[in-house]
Design a protein around this motif. Structure first.
Motif, PDB file in Angstrom:
ATOM      1  N   GLU A  86       0.688  -1.109  -0.182  1.00 40.70           N
ATOM      2  CA  GLU A  86       0.072  -0.142  -0.157  1.00 40.70           C
ATOM      3  C   GLU A  86       0.796   1.104   0.004  1.00 40.70           C
ATOM      4  O   GLU A  86       1.917   1.375   0.960  1.00 40.70           O
ATOM      5  N   VAL A  87       0.493   2.182  -0.919  1.00 38.12           N
ATOM      6  CA  VAL A  87       1.242   3.289  -0.796  1.00 38.12           C
ATOM      7  C   VAL A  87       1.323   4.169   0.501  1.00 38.12           C
ATOM      8  O   VAL A  87       2.286   4.814   0.881  1.00 38.12           O
ATOM      9  N   SER A  88       0.161   4.029   1.061  1.00 36.66           N
ATOM     10  CA  SER A  88       0.145   4.716   2.493  1.00 36.66           C
ATOM     11  C   SER A  88       1.205   4.346   3.451  1.00 36.66           C
ATOM     12  O   SER A  88       1.627   5.187   4.038  1.00 36.66           O
ATOM     13  N   GLU A  89       1.248   3.098   3.271  1.00 41.53           N
ATOM     14  CA  GLU A  89       2.346   2.518   4.184  1.00 41.53           C
ATOM     15  C   GLU A  89       3.867   2.721   3.838  1.00 41.53           C
ATOM     16  O   GLU A  89       4.638   2.982   4.722  1.00 41.53           O
ATOM     17  N   LEU A  90       3.990   2.857   2.642  1.00 40.37           N
ATOM     18  CA  LEU A  90       5.341   3.328   1.977  1.00 40.37           C
ATOM     19  C   LEU A  90       5.656   4.658   2.538  1.00 40.37           C
ATOM     20  O   LEU A  90       6.579   4.958   2.902  1.00 40.37           O
ATOM     21  N   VAL A  91       4.700   5.568   2.313  1.00 41.66           N
ATOM     22  CA  VAL A  91       4.885   6.856   2.706  1.00 41.66           C
ATOM     23  C   VAL A  91       5.170   7.004   4.003  1.00 41.66           C
ATOM     24  O   VAL A  91       5.946   7.904   4.464  1.00 41.66           O
ATOM     25  N   ALA A  92       4.394   6.377   4.700  1.00 40.88           N
ATOM     26  CA  ALA A  92       4.240   6.502   6.478  1.00 40.88           C
ATOM     27  C   ALA A  92       5.404   6.039   6.810  1.00 40.88           C
ATOM     28  O   ALA A  92       6.077   6.520   7.783  1.00 40.88           O
ATOM     29  N   SER A  93       6.172   5.102   6.166  1.00 40.40           N
ATOM     30  CA  SER A  93       7.523   4.703   6.702  1.00 40.40           C
ATOM     31  C   SER A  93       8.529   5.573   6.245  1.00 40.40           C
ATOM     32  O   SER A  93       9.505   5.590   6.969  1.00 40.40           O
ATOM     33  N   ARG A  94       8.344   6.294   5.132  1.00 42.52           N
ATOM     34  CA  ARG A  94       9.498   7.266   4.836  1.00 42.52           C
ATOM     35  C   ARG A  94       9.379   8.526   5.526  1.00 42.52           C
ATOM     36  O   ARG A  94      10.045   9.515   5.566  1.00 42.52           O
ATOM     37  N   PRO A 256      16.596   8.251   3.671  1.00 40.54           N
ATOM     38  CA  PRO A 256      15.472   7.488   3.082  1.00 40.54           C
ATOM     39  C   PRO A 256      14.104   8.263   3.451  1.00 40.54           C
ATOM     40  O   PRO A 256      13.210   7.701   4.013  1.00 40.54           O
ATOM     41  N   GLY A 257      14.151   9.265   2.805  1.00 48.82           N
ATOM     42  CA  GLY A 257      12.942  10.318   2.656  1.00 48.82           C
ATOM     43  C   GLY A 257      11.870   9.998   1.498  1.00 48.82           C
ATOM     44  O   GLY A 257      12.347   9.070   0.811  1.00 48.82           O
ATOM     45  N   ILE A 258      10.749  10.644   1.480  1.00 49.40           N
ATOM     46  CA  ILE A 258       9.680  10.367   0.440  1.00 49.40           C
ATOM     47  C   ILE A 258      10.204  10.876  -0.763  1.00 49.40           C
ATOM     48  O   ILE A 258       9.587  10.398  -1.946  1.00 49.40           O
ATOM     49  N   GLY A 259      11.143  11.869  -0.699  1.00 53.05           N
ATOM     50  CA  GLY A 259      11.621  12.367  -2.182  1.00 53.05           C
ATOM     51  C   GLY A 259      12.463  11.109  -2.660  1.00 53.05           C
ATOM     52  O   GLY A 259      12.298  11.038  -3.980  1.00 53.05           O
ATOM     53  N   GLN A 260      13.217  10.326  -1.919  1.00 55.63           N
ATOM     54  CA  GLN A 260      14.159   9.236  -2.588  1.00 55.63           C
ATOM     55  C   GLN A 260      12.933   8.135  -3.041  1.00 55.63           C
ATOM     56  O   GLN A 260      13.189   7.466  -4.090  1.00 55.63           O
ATOM     57  N   LEU A 261      11.851   7.937  -2.472  1.00 53.23           N
ATOM     58  CA  LEU A 261      10.844   6.955  -2.712  1.00 53.23           C
ATOM     59  C   LEU A 261      10.381   7.653  -3.976  1.00 53.23           C
ATOM     60  O   LEU A 261       9.883   6.775  -5.141  1.00 53.23           O
ATOM     61  N   VAL A 277       3.149  10.508  -3.497  1.00 53.90           N
ATOM     62  CA  VAL A 277       3.945  11.319  -2.851  1.00 53.90           C
ATOM     63  C   VAL A 277       3.671  12.838  -3.566  1.00 53.90           C
ATOM     64  O   VAL A 277       3.630  13.825  -2.536  1.00 53.90           O
ATOM     65  N   THR A 278       2.994  13.085  -4.802  1.00 55.07           N
ATOM     66  CA  THR A 278       2.473  14.406  -5.195  1.00 55.07           C
ATOM     67  C   THR A 278       1.637  14.827  -4.217  1.00 55.07           C
ATOM     68  O   THR A 278       1.544  16.275  -4.244  1.00 55.07           O
ATOM     69  N   LEU A 279       0.668  14.035  -4.012  1.00 55.04           N
ATOM     70  CA  LEU A 279      -0.740  14.331  -3.212  1.00 55.04           C
ATOM     71  C   LEU A 279       0.020  14.915  -1.671  1.00 55.04           C
ATOM     72  O   LEU A 279      -0.710  15.905  -1.217  1.00 55.04           O
ATOM     73  N   VAL A 280       0.664  14.170  -1.274  1.00 58.50           N
ATOM     74  CA  VAL A 280       1.188  14.364   0.235  1.00 58.50           C
ATOM     75  C   VAL A 280       1.997  15.509   0.199  1.00 58.50           C
ATOM     76  O   VAL A 280       1.746  16.578   1.179  1.00 58.50           O
ATOM     77  N   SER A 281       2.742  16.035  -0.615  1.00 57.68           N
ATOM     78  CA  SER A 281       3.385  17.242  -0.904  1.00 57.68           C
ATOM     79  C   SER A 281       2.900  18.223  -0.971  1.00 57.68           C
ATOM     80  O   SER A 281       2.953  19.420  -0.347  1.00 57.68           O
ATOM     81  N   ALA A 282       1.700  18.327  -2.052  1.00 57.22           N
ATOM     82  CA  ALA A 282       0.782  19.412  -2.302  1.00 57.22           C
ATOM     83  C   ALA A 282      -0.007  19.768  -0.985  1.00 57.22           C
ATOM     84  O   ALA A 282      -0.285  20.758  -0.586  1.00 57.22           O
ATOM     85  N   THR A 283      -0.585  18.568  -0.316  1.00 58.04           N
ATOM     86  CA  THR A 283      -1.277  18.804   0.810  1.00 58.04           C
ATOM     87  C   THR A 283      -0.438  19.718   1.900  1.00 58.04           C
ATOM     88  O   THR A 283      -0.869  20.546   2.682  1.00 58.04           O
TER      89      THR A 283
END
Length: 306
Positions: A86-94, A256-261, A277-283
């Protein structure tokens, strides 16, 4: 206040909707085929077609976009094509690493930029002012990877004060945070200098001087609270920029941030991760600007939210 926040939140929702649409359109028009990336170069056309059908990539654009929006309203950012997670899990881990780097970088650029800007404004048109502005111009113009590599070479390789890369301790944070702070500090110093010079020429500053107040009391009590308002808006923007991660800096330092992801997802055409990642960054950018607007009246009561 409540009506202002509600109106801004509604505007933010429309902005985020537009961002998802634009991003989805651009990814839809990209010639690279995610199904081919998953199947591999040696896969047959039939295998690629089956994968495309399983992922729903063979559907019309509006069908794919509507399916994405439906999942998004349910809190589902999708599932990575390649990692099967899940993308939410990947983003949350970074996210913790990105938040930590964001806090460190903003602290560094504020400490550097505000100090230089204040000194330059108080010493306006002096040699010190010119030298500090040249330094600011250099910090703005310097490529990120050059600054990062130089800091690594000097402080990690030669002096051995900090680790070459990685994540986990305060020592790992120092060099990437200083790299980003050096680059952002130039913008803050120039903005702070201009704002300080403008405020120093106001009537209330001349009145404070006429009352016999000391120079530093005037600066700290009257000038800074007014001059710092543009800086608050810049911090709101920086929150979004650092949330998306500075890909080059993260790559140089192995952070290991979400930019690298996001960079890894772009290389593999992993659309759900790119969208997430785009949506999280825009938010983060939208909320950062809202926070900056709400903070401004607390610093200067003359500012009213309408």
């Amino acid at each position: 206040m409540a009506s202002y926040i509600l109106r801004r939140l509604l505007q933010s929702a429309l902005i985020l909707l537009g961002i998802t649409l634009v991003t989805f359109v651009l990814l839809y028009l990209v010639p690279a085929d995610p199904a081919r990336q998953i199947a591999g170069r040696s896969a047959t056309a039939e295998t690629v077609a089956n994968i495309r059908a399983q992922l729903g990539l063979d559907q019309p654009f509006f069908v794919q976009y509507w399916r994405y929006l439906t999942g998004l309203l349910q809190g589902d950012l999708g599932r990575s094509y390649l990692q099967r997670t899940e993308v939410s899990e990947l983003v949350a881990s970074r996210l913790p690493a990105t938040l930590l780097l964001m806090a460190g970088a903003i602290a560094c650029e504020l400490a550097l930029g505000l100090t230089i800007g204040i000194i330059a404004a108080l010493k306006r048109n002096s040699r010190l002012d010119n030298g500090l502005m040249i330094f600011s111009f250099i910090s703005i113009s310097a490529p990120q990877f050059v600054v990062g590599i130089l800091l690594l070479y000097v402080f990690a390789v030669k002096l051995g004060w900090f680790p070459i890369g990685g994540y986990g301790t305060f020592a790992h944070l120092v060099l990437p945070a200083v790299t980003l702070g050096f680059l952002g500090g130039g913008w803050y110093s120039r903005m702070m200098r201009s704002s300080m010079i403008d405020v120093l020429g106001q009537d209330f500053v001349r009145t404070a001087r006429a009352k016999g107040l000391s120079k530093w009391r005037i600066v700290l009590r009257h000038v800074l609270p007014n001059a710092i308002l543009p800086i608050i808006a810049m911090i709101g923007i920086d929150i979004g920029l650092f949330m998306s991660g500075i890909v080059v800096v993260e790559s140089v330092f192995g952070w290991p941030g979400i930019g690298q992801l996001a960079w890894q997802a772009i290389q593999r055409v992993d659309i759900p991760i790119i969208m997430g990642v785009t949506l999280v960054s825009a938010t983060a950018i939208v909320l950062g600007n809202l926070l900056a607007d709400l903070t401004a009246p607390l610093i200067d009561p003359r500012i009213k939210l309408k």
